[in-house]
Enzyme design. Structure first.
Site, PDB file in Angstrom:
ATOM      1  CE  LYS A 245      -4.367  -2.008   1.341  1.00  0.00           C
ATOM      2  NZ  LYS A 245      -3.688  -3.568   1.546  1.00  0.00           N
TER       3      LYS A 245
HETATM    4  C1  LIG Z   1      -4.504  -4.635   0.544  1.00  0.00           C
HETATM    5  C2  LIG Z   1      -3.674  -5.822   0.561  1.00  0.00           C
HETATM    6  C3  LIG Z   1      -3.712  -6.853  -0.294  1.00  0.00           C
HETATM    7  C4  LIG Z   1      -5.099  -6.763  -1.293  1.00  0.00           C
HETATM    8  O1  LIG Z   1      -4.941  -5.707  -2.378  1.00  0.00           O
HETATM    9  P1  LIG Z   1      -6.347  -5.247  -3.218  1.00  0.00           P
HETATM   10  O2  LIG Z   1      -5.847  -4.016  -4.163  1.00  0.00           O
HETATM   11  O3  LIG Z   1      -7.103  -4.750  -1.952  1.00  0.00           O
HETATM   12  O4  LIG Z   1      -6.583  -6.398  -3.907  1.00  0.00           O
HETATM   13  C5  LIG Z   1      -3.036  -7.962  -0.426  1.00  0.00           C
HETATM   14  N1  LIG Z   1      -2.075  -8.202   0.276  1.00  0.00           N
HETATM   15  C6  LIG Z   1      -1.792  -6.994   1.339  1.00  0.00           C
HETATM   16  C7  LIG Z   1      -0.583  -7.373   2.151  1.00  0.00           C
HETATM   17  C8  LIG Z   1      -2.369  -5.828   1.649  1.00  0.00           C
HETATM   18  O5  LIG Z   1      -2.002  -5.131   2.388  1.00  0.00           O
END
Ligand SMILES: *Cc1c(COP(=O)(O)O)cnc(C)c1O
Length: 503
Positions: free
Chosen positions: A114
């Site tokens: 993120k």
């Molecule tokens: C948010 C997240 C995801 C999922 O990603 P999306 O864009 O919501 O599909 C997968 N792995 C981790 C570690 C995350 O923080």
């Protein structure tokens, strides 16, 4: 010029700056570009000699035509630099086999992917505000189940013209995640626990956004609210960059032939990350299959295979909590693209979803889904077995989310025999989910009675791999945020926190 339109059809010809500032369209839809800019094979080739930052400037520039080159460059260099990222390549690739590579998206300040979007979003947002003549302070409100909150705090920390308040559920985040948030430094940041679970915190934030009286009070204080969650185009766009960039890396390192297509496997929750890969493919990056990996909350597996979306199922808590989602908001953008921008059809499906909890797309869309995507899921047991197997066979430590992707890729290979070179998106450092990772490798007795922080050091000793600086020593940091509130009191808490800081 690329303009933006809402997937529900009531807004069009919106500039990028306005779309980013608004976040969500007022008709409830999501903003998408009216045309997707293309990258020719020659464009991709020319990128081979560029740094990650230069590639980012180029790709963002194609979508943000109302931003100047200097503005984009300033946003990019504020986000992707060696102070925030612990690898100068920003997104390093790790070779597992001749046809299998791991794309490490977690070298940013909070050790999860993120950061790739939340390090740059605050700069895109403040720049958008300036360009649209906005003179109010922007207040970001976030309800978090763990990863987003910390990434948003790090991203908005000390960004001029912004304030951020993060609410986390008092029972519902891990020790490491909680400690990461309550020790957060920064002049413009506030963190509060909400009694209850994530839904309680999330509902509280939604109520604040819908409270006209509250908006008025903020307005009088020169404050305007905005959102940092993944429905904002400014969060999706930076994610397209790393798919283009990693393809270019594979080519420049001669891992693939010129023009050769690759598969990309993405551990998926809200469908944001994999949607960015879809946009990269539409731009011209040669992609064979996009492989969508889910945990036992496998609503997307069923959808991609059958065209039927049904959220009427039990919500399961898994060891890959960032993928514990039953309503994947960003899917709306994909449906809009696959129907050639049919806002009426998309609006109808979204209405069915909110009224009855399910919808079924038409055959034309269902066919494209199986053409472009492949989907499967893994349960916790399979995920833990994969962590152990990959550590033993490849000396590579997977986090729980990436391990789900690994399992699904193995199933794909077995079922299809497709040996196309493949990239697995790795979304978190294994140390961020040390408890479950350690449990996969070590016997229960070794871990009994240990705190999460003790397990962390134990895991580092066992693997001989260093704990990322962002997590190391976290338990010794001073606690700066002690506010506890209830869902009903969240609005007042925001006002008190902001007031105290000014006084
Ligand atoms: C948010 C997240 C995801 C999922 O990603 P999306 O864009 O919501 O599909 C997968 N792995 C981790 C570690 C995350 O923080």
């Amino acid at each position: 010029m690329v303009r933006y339109q809402s997937t529900r059809g009531k807004y069009s010809h919106i500039t990028a700056a306005e779309a980013i500032k608004m976040g969500i369209a007022p008709d409830g839809g999501l903003f998408v570009p009216d045309v997707i800019p293309g990258l020719s094979p020659d464009d991709l080739k020319k990128m081979e000699n560029l740094t990650y930052q230069e590639r980012a400037c180029l790709i963002l520039g194609l979508y943000l035509e109302d931003f100047s080159a200097e503005e984009i460059k300033s946003c990019v260099s504020s986000a992707y630099n060696e102070t925030s990222f612990d690898d100068e390549r920003i997104v390093p690739l790790v070779k597992i086999a001749d046809d299998l590579f791991i794309q490490e998206l977690w070298h940013g300040p909070t050790c999860a992917f993120k950061d790739m979007a939340l390090q740059i979003l605050p700069h895109l947002l403040t720049c958008s505000a300036q360009k649209t003549g906005e003179n109010k302070t922007i207040l970001i409100l976030v309800a978090t189940s763990g990863d987003t909150g910390k990434a948003a705090l790090e991203g908005f920390k000390d960004v001029p013209g912004t304030q951020i308040v993060v609410f986390y559920p008092a029972d519902g985040v891990s020790e490491v995640q909680k400690q990461q948030m309550i020790t957060q430094e920064g002049k413009n940041i506030f963190v509060a626990a909400v009694e209850g679970n994530f839904d309680d915190a999330q509902t509280g934030v939604k109520n604040i956004f819908a409270n006209e009286q509250f908006i008025q009070i903020l307005n009088q204080q020169g404050i305007k609210m905005s959102s940092a969650n993944s429905i904002n185009w400014g969060r999706l766009l930076p994610q397209i960059v790393y798919y283009v960039s990693s393809y270019v890396d594979l080519r420049s390192e001669e891992r693939i032939r010129e023009g050769q297509a690759i598969n990309i496997v993405v551990p998926t929750g809200n469908f944001g990350n994999i949607l960015a890969a879809y946009y990269a493919s539409r731009m011209g990056v040669p992609i064979n299959k996009l492989i969508c990996a889910s945990n036992t909350n496998n609503v997307l597996t069923e959808f991609i295979r059958t065209g039927s979306y049904d959220r009427k199922r039990k919500f399961e808590r898994t060891i890959s909590p960032s993928m514990d989602i039953l309503i994947s908001s960003n899917l709306e953008r994909l449906l809009y693209e696959l129907t050639d921008h049919d806002a009426a059809a998309v609006s109808r499906w979204m209405e069915e979803l909110s009224l009855s909890g399910s919808y079924q797309v038409n055959d034309a869309v269902a066919e494209q889904l199986t053409d472009l995507f492949w989907a499967d899921f893994a349960n916790d047991q399979q995920t833990m077995a994969a962590i152990k197997e990959v550590w033993q066979q490849h000396n590579y430590l997977l986090d729980t989310h990436t391990a789900v992707a690994w399992c699904v890729y193995k199933n794909y290979r077995q079922e299809t025999d497709d040996s196309t070179p493949t990239l697995i998106a790795s979304t978190a450092s294994p140390y961020k989910f040390a408890g479950s990772v350690a449990e996969s490798l070590l016997d229960a007795q070794t871990l009994a009675d240990k705190t999460e922080f003790e397990i962390l050091s134990h895991l580092a000793r066992y693997t001989g791999q260093p704990i990322p600086a962002a997590i190391q020593g976290l338990e010794k940091k001073p606690i700066l945020h002690k506010t506890i509130t209830t869902q009903a009191e969240m609005g007042n808490t925001v006002l008190t926190l902001l007031g105290n800081r000014r006084g």
